[in-house]
Design an enzyme around this catalytic site. Structure first.
Site, mmCIF file in Angstrom:
data_model
loop_
_atom_site.group_PDB
_atom_site.id
_atom_site.type_symbol
_atom_site.label_atom_id
_atom_site.label_comp_id
_atom_site.label_asym_id
_atom_site.label_seq_id
_atom_site.Cartn_x
_atom_site.Cartn_y
_atom_site.Cartn_z
ATOM 1 N N ASP A 62 15.447 -54.394 -30.792
ATOM 2 C CA ASP A 62 14.665 -53.758 -30.088
ATOM 3 C C ASP A 62 13.262 -54.197 -30.463
ATOM 4 O O ASP A 62 12.074 -54.161 -29.616
ATOM 5 C CB ASP A 62 14.795 -52.311 -30.171
ATOM 6 N N GLU A 79 18.171 -59.247 -22.261
ATOM 7 C CA GLU A 79 16.940 -60.219 -22.793
ATOM 8 C C GLU A 79 16.499 -60.734 -21.360
ATOM 9 O O GLU A 79 15.665 -61.940 -21.860
ATOM 10 C CB GLU A 79 17.519 -60.883 -23.787
ATOM 11 N N ASN A 117 20.457 -59.559 -32.522
ATOM 12 C CA ASN A 117 21.134 -58.308 -32.575
ATOM 13 C C ASN A 117 22.349 -58.164 -33.696
ATOM 14 O O ASN A 117 22.379 -57.348 -34.356
ATOM 15 C CB ASN A 117 21.883 -57.813 -31.199
ATOM 16 N N MET A 129 -5.011 1.221 -6.014
ATOM 17 C CA MET A 129 -4.664 2.403 -6.369
ATOM 18 C C MET A 129 -3.361 2.817 -5.959
ATOM 19 O O MET A 129 -3.419 3.277 -4.736
ATOM 20 C CB MET A 129 -5.878 3.448 -6.097
ATOM 21 N N ASP A 184 0.998 -1.133 -0.171
ATOM 22 C CA ASP A 184 0.027 -0.039 -0.152
ATOM 23 C C ASP A 184 0.999 1.129 -0.046
ATOM 24 O O ASP A 184 1.973 1.199 0.741
ATOM 25 C CB ASP A 184 -1.077 -0.039 1.175
ATOM 26 N N ASP A 185 0.539 2.074 -0.785
ATOM 27 C CA ASP A 185 1.251 3.332 -0.751
ATOM 28 C C ASP A 185 1.135 4.458 0.328
ATOM 29 O O ASP A 185 1.971 5.250 0.519
ATOM 30 C CB ASP A 185 1.058 4.386 -2.305
ATOM 31 N N ASP A 194 14.192 -66.187 -20.559
ATOM 32 C CA ASP A 194 15.406 -65.533 -21.222
ATOM 33 C C ASP A 194 15.117 -65.964 -22.591
ATOM 34 O O ASP A 194 14.770 -67.214 -23.026
ATOM 35 C CB ASP A 194 16.432 -66.250 -20.556
ATOM 36 N N ILE A 195 15.357 -65.071 -23.726
ATOM 37 C CA ILE A 195 15.165 -65.300 -24.933
ATOM 38 C C ILE A 195 16.243 -66.063 -25.542
ATOM 39 O O ILE A 195 17.501 -65.885 -25.362
ATOM 40 C CB ILE A 195 15.078 -64.080 -25.767
ATOM 41 N N ASP A 255 -2.835 -3.320 -2.861
ATOM 42 C CA ASP A 255 -3.794 -2.238 -3.003
ATOM 43 C C ASP A 255 -3.744 -1.953 -4.464
ATOM 44 O O ASP A 255 -2.822 -2.065 -5.200
ATOM 45 C CB ASP A 255 -3.137 -0.888 -2.503
#
Lengths: 456, 456
Positions: A345, A371, A336, A55, A9-10, A328-329, A53
């Site tokens: 992937d 994997e 790969n 104003m 506030d002024d 497991d693959i 404020d």
């Protein structure tokens, strides 16, 4: 609850008066006498609420508010504008500058304190989320998804016993692009799926129900507790408004309603609740990413260890069985080496999908690395786990995999699997994993593309 | 703020009386008439607070409390025990069963409401954290680190103007294994490093200061706001206690102090604040993991994109320059092929460390994948970025890398780097990255082990 409040506030006498009021309630007070000073204190001292404020010579309150809301460091601080004016147009201007609330001078103590409490409650929720700085949780820029969250149409539920009042609200709200529902339509909204209610507009005066009880009910009910509640009261019911704020109402607007102000307050409330929604989503999304393997979307090693230890404890206490299957693959390195990492992937991704399609919802499928895969099977004994593993093995071998290039479009892939079962209190994660790996090794040595458990 | 409260009492009249009191304040009330019923309702209806009678036939309140606190689904719900007894031994027994607070029948309304408010505030903080279910944030089992957080010695700050009072508190606290500090020692505590204060014990009656103001000050000060504050009041100062709770005190204990009760209340408060600390750490740790590359500890691709977009915006608004350096290890595939993945991983880790040692704190070092690295350099023009990149290049080439096996113990590693600078508003992440990659390609074609920018 106490808090740090910045008073701007002024006029010295006004600052002193407000300071005295707030300190009497044990708030701690920061002071600023003009706009630039206010911006400086807001940045340096992190107040929890700003009373501003309107104003002031030089930079006026609207401009201060706009600058506070434009800066990522201060945008989250609630701003209450104070003004001698009580014109609707001024209030709308303030709300549009980003103000969170508006009070008319001379400020009524009860109104002030109940607003402060409501804003501090809002702070308590957002601060806990905002403090999570990692992973871009702190709001800086919005992503496209988030911007669409902010801008989706607003669903407003109007609760009022007078059909006339409802109609009077419906038209301007719908003209503003909002969607309006009444209580008898609310169930329909719920059933229509992912539509979410944003704001409840609750008539408080001259209603056929106890409006405070309804307000409390909305706040304690799980389905409605996150809603913004805006209550409308007659001018003579100021006390009612204060009590509604104490019970959890988000905002108050006085009758007779000015449509522009109503719309501005709905904008403010919606912006706030969607901001919280975005913060929550960021935290949740961040946490989700920390447990997910990015390539396949399966759980990662960290989550696997967490869950395994959790289920071992539950199994110890409750006596229910628990099994794990190590998958497991076979000869994955070849894929790969011969067809490249990209084909590899793609195989891993499709592999993950086939496993997911062949387990029960309660099974936890993890990719600890490379994997290797591990399926945690809660409440499952060794025999059942072996047949589940066999189902997975068949699903993999049944159809070829598409590696994405012409030469790799029909890859024959098989898996070997080892099953281990939890042996009770003395058993450890490391021991159980080792048994699963030993069983897996047996399956590999016996010629691959098969399931083994140690007993078998 | 409204809330859902479970009232447990075997006597119908008591239940009705409490229900009427609470509903008058717009709380919503659930009722249970015995222990097993209470446990059932607590699990099925998720009350926010439980008011629990101690003396009940069959399962008494202590046992109900113990079972509530032993179950992960209900352990977080604050329990206030109600009893006709006011013996210290009973209170201690209740606190040790896990009760969060204790009220003596007939229950004083003001005391009840201020306790409820204090507990609801605590709930507001923990609920936001508890809702983050992913990544094991929800407390199930404690890890070893977390258990040590729970069990570390308690640091208590005693604030009292009477040296006699301080001495009277110090001895029993120290005998219980706590560490006791007074105000003039508090600074020393702060300086001693990672020591943290847990509890402030604040004398409210007959003090030389305004105890409410001090309480508010502790709660608004950043350094002290997370502390548990236990206030001690004389029996005749009950109102003072209520106001302290409203300002954020965590608990109240009446003079004359019973040591056993004091110790039990400190245990309760410490358990609560450390529980919150553990929840926060879990969320933060989870979020951290979501932005970190697990092998090297550098930031991952996701964080890189976030930060790059953030700094581009800042650069657009503030007019400060921004550069990125794309860094790629020369012939890295060979390391993997000849010495194996483990050696390759060791090189990547050491590589990350050397980069980190050769950038400024504000630079953001990322590993978007494989052997690519990207350094974001905020507030840095192209020339400066080139010399920074050159410093990194030299640091890599200057010393051999240890791949961990005899044959790979002294690997010669070099890098190529490409520098790109932000071109302002029209520029995009994709364009800037492409320019950095083009520059990197120039460096590779020119013979590797060098830095290029597109202009150069």
């Amino acid at each position: 609850m106490s808090a740090r409040i910045l008073v701007v506030d002024d006029i010295l006498a006004n600052r002193r008066l407000m300071q005295a009021k707030l300190e009497a309630k044990y708030y701690s007070v920061l002071l600023a006498e003009n706009g630039p000073h206010a911006l400086e204190v807001a940045h340096s001292s992190a107040p929890e609420i700003i009373l501003l404020d309107v104003m002031m010579p030089g930079m006026d309150g609207y401009e201060v508010c706009r600058q506070l809301k434009a800066s990522p460091e201060t945008a989250h601080i609630p701003v209450v504008m104070l003004t001698a004016l009580s014109e609707t147009a001024d209030r709308v201007r303030g709300l549009d500058a980003g103000a969170d609330d508006f009070l008319t001078k001379p400020v009524d103590d009860f109104a002030l304190m109940s607003r402060l409490n409501a804003l501090l409650r809002y702070n308590a929720v957002t601060n806990e989320l905002r403090q999570r700085e990692a992973s871009g949780v702190k709001i800086g820029a919005f992503s496209e998804d988030e911007a669409s969250t902010l801008n989706r149409p607003v669903n407003v539920l109007v609760v009022d016993t007078s059909p006339y009042n409802i109609k009077r609200l419906r038209d301007p709200l719908e003209q503003a692009g909002h969607r309006v529902f009444t209580l008898d339509q609310a169930d329909g909204l719920k059933q229509s799926g992912n539509e979410k209610l944003d704001v409840v507009l609750l008539g408080m005066s001259n209603q056929g129900y106890d409006p405070l009880r309804l307000c409390a009910h909305l706040r304690t009910n799980d389905a409605t507790r996150a809603l913004s509640i805006i209550v409308t009261v007659d001018e003579r019911d100021v006390d009612l408004a204060g009590r509604a704020l104490e019970l959890g109402a988000s905002d108050v607007i006085q009758q007779p309603l000015a449509v522009e102000e109503l719309l501005a307050r709905i904008r403010t409330q919606t912006r706030r609740s969607r901001y919280v929604e975005i913060l929550r989503n960021r935290v949740d999304r961040g946490l989700e990413l920390s447990v997910i393997d990015q390539l396949t979307g399966l759980y990662n090693r960290r989550y696997m260890n967490n869950q395994l230890s959790l289920w071992m404890k539950r199994s110890s206490m409750g006596g229910t069985p628990l099994s794990v299957v190590s998958v497991d693959i076979d000869h994955f390195k070849k894929v790969n080496d011969v067809y490249g990492h990209e084909a590899g992937d793609r195989v891993l991704k499709e592999f993950a999908e086939r496993i997911m399609a062949n387990v029960r919802p309660k099974d936890i499928v993890c990719r600890p690395g490379g994997e290797e895969f591990l399926v945690i099977m809660p409440e499952t004994g060794g025999d059942l786990a072996c047949s589940a593993a066999e189902r997975i093995r068949r699903a993999i071998a049944a159809e070829t995999f598409d590696g994405g290039t012409r030469s790799a479009s029909a890859l024959e892939v098989t898996v070997s699997a080892g099953v281990a079962t939890f042996l009770g209190d003395e058993d450890t994660i490391a021991d159980m994993m080792r048994r699963a790996d030993d069983a897996l090794y047996k399956a590999k040595s016996a010629g691959r593309n098969q399931v083994k458990s140690l007993a078998a």
